[in-house]
Scaffold this motif. Structure first.
Motif, PDB file in Angstrom:
ATOM      1  N   GLY A  46      -7.658   8.055   0.507  1.00  0.00           N
ATOM      2  CA  GLY A  46      -6.358   8.667   0.738  1.00  0.00           C
ATOM      3  C   GLY A  46      -6.304   9.631   1.899  1.00  0.00           C
ATOM      4  N   SER A 105     -10.880   2.509  -8.917  1.00  0.00           N
ATOM      5  CA  SER A 105      -9.520   1.981  -8.940  1.00  0.00           C
ATOM      6  C   SER A 105      -8.503   3.099  -9.146  1.00  0.00           C
ATOM      7  N   ARG A 158      -8.072   5.005  -5.899  1.00  0.00           N
ATOM      8  CA  ARG A 158      -7.282   4.234  -4.941  1.00  0.00           C
ATOM      9  C   ARG A 158      -5.794   4.306  -5.271  1.00  0.00           C
ATOM     10  N   GLN A 159      -5.473   4.307  -6.553  1.00  0.00           N
ATOM     11  CA  GLN A 159      -4.063   4.430  -6.932  1.00  0.00           C
ATOM     12  C   GLN A 159      -3.534   5.829  -6.618  1.00  0.00           C
ATOM     13  N   ALA A 173      -4.548   7.574  -4.095  1.00  0.00           N
ATOM     14  CA  ALA A 173      -4.365   7.541  -2.641  1.00  0.00           C
ATOM     15  C   ALA A 173      -3.035   6.894  -2.271  1.00  0.00           C
ATOM     16  N   ASP A 174      -2.617   5.892  -3.033  1.00  0.00           N
ATOM     17  CA  ASP A 174      -1.354   5.207  -2.746  1.00  0.00           C
ATOM     18  C   ASP A 174      -0.138   6.120  -2.899  1.00  0.00           C
ATOM     19  N   VAL A 175      -0.282   7.199  -3.685  1.00  0.00           N
ATOM     20  CA  VAL A 175       0.849   8.120  -3.867  1.00  0.00           C
ATOM     21  C   VAL A 175       0.607   9.441  -3.128  1.00  0.00           C
ATOM     22  N   GLN A 191      -4.233   2.241 -14.465  1.00  0.00           N
ATOM     23  CA  GLN A 191      -2.869   2.677 -14.171  1.00  0.00           C
ATOM     24  C   GLN A 191      -2.470   3.865 -15.043  1.00  0.00           C
ATOM     25  N   THR A 249      -1.716  11.919 -11.656  1.00  0.00           N
ATOM     26  CA  THR A 249      -0.665  12.151 -10.663  1.00  0.00           C
ATOM     27  C   THR A 249       0.379  13.132 -11.186  1.00  0.00           C
TER      28      THR A 249
END
Length: 273
Positions: free
Chosen positions: A18, A44, A47-48, A50-52, A257, A264
């Motif tokens: 990220g 994983s 990485r999720q 980092a996506d936000v 998830q 998050t």
């Protein structure tokens, strides 16, 4: 991205995910076999994040993962010092996320807050290690490696005592309080910086680490997430089986998830407070 960080005992690798600025979550995996079973899942999750827009860091600790330090030379104090040094290299605001006995490692880090999944005390980890030894076919628990007759109280500890019994008796003896734990064994029996070791399912674990685990606690995480099978106090429970019990590493998308979403929301809520 693969990066490196320095700590007083040397240099270790870390994975970074990220953005380079903004909030960052530093992950503390559980040691030994549970690290192998949870690493894919938690990569994983990072990485999720980092996506936000939330940075992530997964550091190697001395004696773990790709570290050049021998596993048997690892100590709890070094794990804590290395983790804190890694965190200190990162921009603010900083947060930690730990799994199981990873919660023993992150307490000295300078962070805004700590998140933990099913945190595990040192005594609980010792019990897990003893069960692992027995399930691996070691009769009556385990016994120390590299010790000679008359060198320490360990040769008087019955194998039936297992890992936890050995560590507890070691702490209770205190035959020479003027010596540090590693010095008490004497140079003649030390196999490395951490002294003699016990072999558990292929991992040689130093007695000095076992000593420290016997009384090690997790402190007070700011948020605790547990699975529904765990009845202890928690801020949230998730309806999934323990990923650290899987026979093979697996990045279950639903679990990843759920964990990423919880971290998050927690980071964003903390920053907004």
């Amino acid at each position: 991205m693969i990066d490196r960080y320095d700590w007083p005992g040397g240099t270790e690798a870390m994975l970074r995910f990220g953005p380079a600025s903004g909030p960052v979550v530093v992950l503390a995996l559980p040691p030994f076999e549970e690290a192998n079973r949870t690493r894919t899942l938690m990569v994983s999750v990072l990485r999720q994040l980092a996506d936000v827009g939330i940075g992530g860091v997964l550091p190697d600790l001395p004696g773990q993962d790709e570290s050049l330090v021998a596993t048997e030379d690892a100590t709890l104090a070094d794990w804590r010092a290395a983790f804190a040094a890694c965190v200190a290299t990162l921009p603010q605001p900083r947060f930690t996320a730990s799994i199981r006995a990873g919660a023993l490692v992150d307490g000295e880090a300078d962070v805004q807050a700590r998140w933990s999944l099913s945190p595990q005390t040192g005594a609980e980890l010792l019990r897990e290690l003893n069960r692992t030894a027995r399930s691996a076919g070691t009769p009556d628990g385990v016994r120390p490696l590299g010790m000679t007759q008359g060198t320490s109280g360990y040769n008087r500890i019955p194998a039936q005592a297992g890992i936890q019994g050995q560590a507890e008796q070691r702490l209770a003896e205190q035959r020479n309080p003027g010596l540090l734990p590693a010095q008490e064994h004497g140079d003649g029996v030390r196999e490395g910086a951490a002294g003699a070791a016990i072999e558990i399912a292929g991992n040689r674990i130093g007695l000095r680490l076992l000593d420290a685990l016997a009384g090690a606690d997790i402190g007070t995480p700011d948020r605790i997430v547990r699975l529904e099978s765990d009845a202890r106090a928690a801020d949230r429970r998730l309806p999934y089986p323990p990923p650290w019990r899987r026979a093979e590493p697996d990045a279950d998308p639903a679990v990843a998830q759920a964990l990423a979403a919880d971290i998050t929301d927690w980071v964003r809520t903390w920053r907004a407070a």
